[in-house]
Design an enzyme around this catalytic site. Structure first.
Site, PDB file in Angstrom:
ATOM      1  N   PRO A 250       0.818  -1.213   0.000  1.00  0.00           N
ATOM      2  CG  PRO A 250      -0.794  -1.599   1.601  1.00  0.00           C
ATOM      3  CD  PRO A 250       0.521  -2.099   1.120  1.00  0.00           C
ATOM      4  CD  GLU A 251       3.854   2.714  -3.623  1.00  0.00           C
ATOM      5  OE1 GLU A 251       4.153   3.879  -3.925  1.00  0.00           O
ATOM      6  OE2 GLU A 251       4.375   1.722  -4.141  1.00  0.00           O
TER       7      GLU A 251
ATOM      8  CE  LYS B 104       4.563   4.462   1.793  1.00  0.00           C
ATOM      9  NZ  LYS B 104       5.703   3.558   1.594  1.00  0.00           N
TER      10      LYS B 104
ATOM     11  NE  ARG C 293      10.787  -0.638   1.144  1.00  0.00           N
ATOM     12  CZ  ARG C 293       9.758  -1.173   1.807  1.00  0.00           C
ATOM     13  NH1 ARG C 293       9.000  -2.057   1.194  1.00  0.00           N
ATOM     14  NH2 ARG C 293       9.503  -0.828   3.044  1.00  0.00           N
TER      15      ARG C 293
END
Length: 279
Positions: free
Chosen positions: A2-3, A51, A250
């Site tokens: 989720p961003e 976020k 990432r």
């Protein structure tokens, strides 16, 4: 993951389901708040901050949550079967007479005084989708560590809040630079474009069910998740390598032809600065 746009959508769903209504069910399934009970209190609003999600209830209390990689909030109508995951993954339940919000796999969940919200979100930089957005401050924050790789700086929520790994990769592609380029090597004009692009992309996607950055039919993203597939601009195979963000590695995607600057593989060191006209 989720961003900012995804969290904004989650906040809107929760707000529409809960705000202005009295809680008839309150069930915190984390040891620290096992005895907490919000039943009888009215939900005032649900606000996104980067976020983070802030669910405020009367009496000066806020349910603070963060989705990170796997968390989610699901909203169900009365009598509807829950479908967000097995029961042991539920961390909190907030229900009204006609809607039930269920938080699954929430890695961050706390109940705090609304007056103390800054303790949870005060470290965040300007929110790309929030009323506090300040492009100049976000730019100044990014430039504060000129030797830091651009990709790491973009993921640091203290600089600007709302960018995750997808937008990091896509923004670097749009600028024509690699995520490993030091922030200080980014020309001033590119830096201004970077912040403007970030704002534009998140605003464009906060109302969409599917995130899109390209404007191309049949292809939603330029490079993210497209390792070994052709770049939509030049046809070169998109590369992938890990890049840290200060907490974890990432997967990071880029085109070695369209994006100039340092890269993990020697063969991708096309040049040491942005290409002319990039962005």
């Amino acid at each position: 993951m989720p961003e900012g746009d995804t969290v904004w959508q989650a906040a809107r769903r929760l707000h529409e389901a809960l705000a202005g209504k009295v809680l008839t069910r309150s069930d915190f399934r984390v040891p620290r708040y096992a005895t907490a009970d919000l039943t009888g209190r009215t939900v005032l609003d649900v606000t996104p901050r980067g976020k983070h999600l802030l669910t405020r209830v009367e009496g000066g209390l806020t349910v603070h949550s963060h989705l990170r990689m796997d968390g989610s909030w699901k909203v169900f109508a009365a009598g509807q079967r829950w479908s967000g995951g097995p029961a042991h993954q539920i961390r909190v339940i907030l229900g009204t007479a006609d809607r039930t919000a269920v938080g699954y796999r929430l890695p961050v969940l706390e109940l705090l005084r609304t007056a103390d919200e800054e303790r949870a979100v005060g470290h965040l930089g300007p929110d790309l989708l929030g009323p506090d957005w300040d492009a100049e401050q976000a730019l100044a924050n990014l430039r504060a560590e000129p030797a830091r790789p651009l990709g790491e700086a973009l993921l640091d929520q203290r600089n600007l809040a709302g960018i995750g790994n997808v937008y990091k990769c896509e923004l670097c592609f749009l600028l024509g630079v690699t995520p490993w380029l030091p922030v200080g090597d980014l020309p001033a004009a590119h830096a201004v474009k970077l912040v403007a692009h970030a704002k534009r992309l998140l605003e464009a996607n906060r109302d969409r069910p599917v995130r899109r950055t390209t404007g191309l039919r049949g292809q939603d993203l330029f490079v993210y998740g497209r390792a070994s597939r052709p770049c939509p601009r030049c046809g070169t195979s998109v590369r992938v390598a890990n890049q840290g963000d200060g907490s974890r590695e990432r997967p990071t995607y880029w085109c070695p032809t369209c994006q100039a600057g340092p890269a993990p593989y020697p063969g991708d060191l096309a040049c040491t600065g942005p290409r002319r006209g990039a962005g």
